[in-house]
Write an enzyme that holds these catalytic residues in place. Structure first.
Site, PDB file in Angstrom:
ATOM      1  N   ASP A 136      73.721  16.149  53.874  1.00  0.00           N
ATOM      2  CA  ASP A 136      73.594  16.767  52.554  1.00  0.00           C
ATOM      3  C   ASP A 136      72.521  17.845  52.631  1.00  0.00           C
ATOM      4  O   ASP A 136      71.386  17.574  53.010  1.00  0.00           O
ATOM      5  CB  ASP A 136      73.201  15.708  51.519  1.00  0.00           C
ATOM      6  CG  ASP A 136      73.369  16.203  50.094  1.00  0.00           C
ATOM      7  OD1 ASP A 136      73.030  17.373  49.829  1.00  0.00           O
ATOM      8  OD2 ASP A 136      73.828  15.425  49.242  1.00  0.00           O
ATOM      9  N   LYS A 140      68.364  23.274  46.930  1.00  0.00           N
ATOM     10  CA  LYS A 140      67.268  23.726  46.078  1.00  0.00           C
ATOM     11  C   LYS A 140      65.931  23.486  46.763  1.00  0.00           C
ATOM     12  O   LYS A 140      65.713  22.434  47.379  1.00  0.00           O
ATOM     13  CB  LYS A 140      67.308  23.008  44.729  1.00  0.00           C
ATOM     14  CG  LYS A 140      68.541  23.345  43.902  1.00  0.00           C
ATOM     15  CD  LYS A 140      68.524  22.632  42.564  1.00  0.00           C
ATOM     16  CE  LYS A 140      69.759  22.990  41.743  1.00  0.00           C
ATOM     17  NZ  LYS A 140      69.794  22.293  40.437  1.00  0.00           N
ATOM     18  N   ASP A 172      77.168  23.483  58.181  1.00  0.00           N
ATOM     19  CA  ASP A 172      77.880  24.685  57.763  1.00  0.00           C
ATOM     20  C   ASP A 172      77.128  25.370  56.617  1.00  0.00           C
ATOM     21  O   ASP A 172      77.666  26.261  55.982  1.00  0.00           O
ATOM     22  CB  ASP A 172      79.299  24.330  57.301  1.00  0.00           C
ATOM     23  CG  ASP A 172      79.292  23.397  56.095  1.00  0.00           C
ATOM     24  OD1 ASP A 172      79.652  23.832  54.986  1.00  0.00           O
ATOM     25  OD2 ASP A 172      78.906  22.228  56.257  1.00  0.00           O
TER      26      ASP A 172
END
Length: 233
Positions: A136, A140, A172
């Protein structure tokens, strides 16, 4: 600058993100209830090859295995090695159980939960490979400390890998890519980047099978994918 925010996954002591998606099918629920108990990593004590597999064999550890495609392919490719995977997302665990059962892979052990809690119980220098594939990205800046590619986890990975062992990282996400490279530049005493030209990190290396997340990144979102191999000094 985001890398210098206080804390990282080794100090936050909590998991972020979803723990479950859509309800499991009956067959998946049966695997979780009856098969996972047979191949689960024990919740306490040292996590060793002898304890998990009954012999001394090279061990691989995958942090967040998604649905387990990569882990299953590697376990099938290297039947004399032992594979440990940890994943907090229940639907992913069900997917890995399906791969393991259907392909008859006796050399896989799974943990439904925090990978770092298992990694901490593996003796130093015991692992031959560690994989962190498409984690993940937490894009932010204020969430950068949640990223698995941070100093604390990297130091732990370095400690658990034997000299010559390999840490493989794939993403990616361009923000995560820049962050990861910045972090790894701080760990050149522990790791050597196994790349001689851009093609080494732009093309998937041999023995590195495609995950469904990578496939989706390419085919649905049109993302580039980057592959990194680091050797423990």
């Amino acid at each position: 600058m985001t890398a210098h925010k206080p804390g990282d996954p080794t100090t936050l002591n909590r998991l972020y993100g979803r723990s479950q998606g859509k309800p499991l099918r009956a067959s998946q629920q049966d695997l979780v209830e009856n098969f996972l108990t047979k191949i689960a990593v024990p919740l306490e004590g040292d996590v060793t090859s002898q304890g998990l597999f009954g012999d001394d064999r090279p061990m691989h550890f995958e942090i967040g295995f998604g649905s387990g495609e990569h882990m299953a392919d590697r376990a099938d490719m290297l039947p004399d090695h032992g594979f440990i995977g940890a994943e907090p997302f229940l639907n992913g665990v069900a997917g890995a159980l399906t791969h393991t059962k259907e392909r008859g892979l006796p050399n896989i052990r799974l943990h439904h939960g925090d990978a770092l809690q298992v990694l901490a119980r593996i003796p130093d220098g015991a692992l031959s490979f560690v994989y962190l594939l498409h984690p993940d990205p937490w894009p932010k800046a204020r969430h950068a400390k949640r990223r698995m590619m941070n100093d604390g986890p990297v130091q732990m990975i370095a400690a658990k890998l034997k000299p010559g062992g390999e840490f493989r990282f794939g993403t990616d996400h361009d923000i995560y890519l820049r962050h990861a490279l910045m972090v790894m530049r701080r760990h050149t005493d522990e790791f050597e980047w196994l790349a001689e030209s851009p093609s080494d990190w732009q093309n998937r290396p041999g023995g590195w099978s495609q995950t469904r997340y990578e496939k989706k990144a390419r085919e649905v979102f049109g993302h580039e994918v980057w592959y990194f191999r680091y050797q423990r000094k």
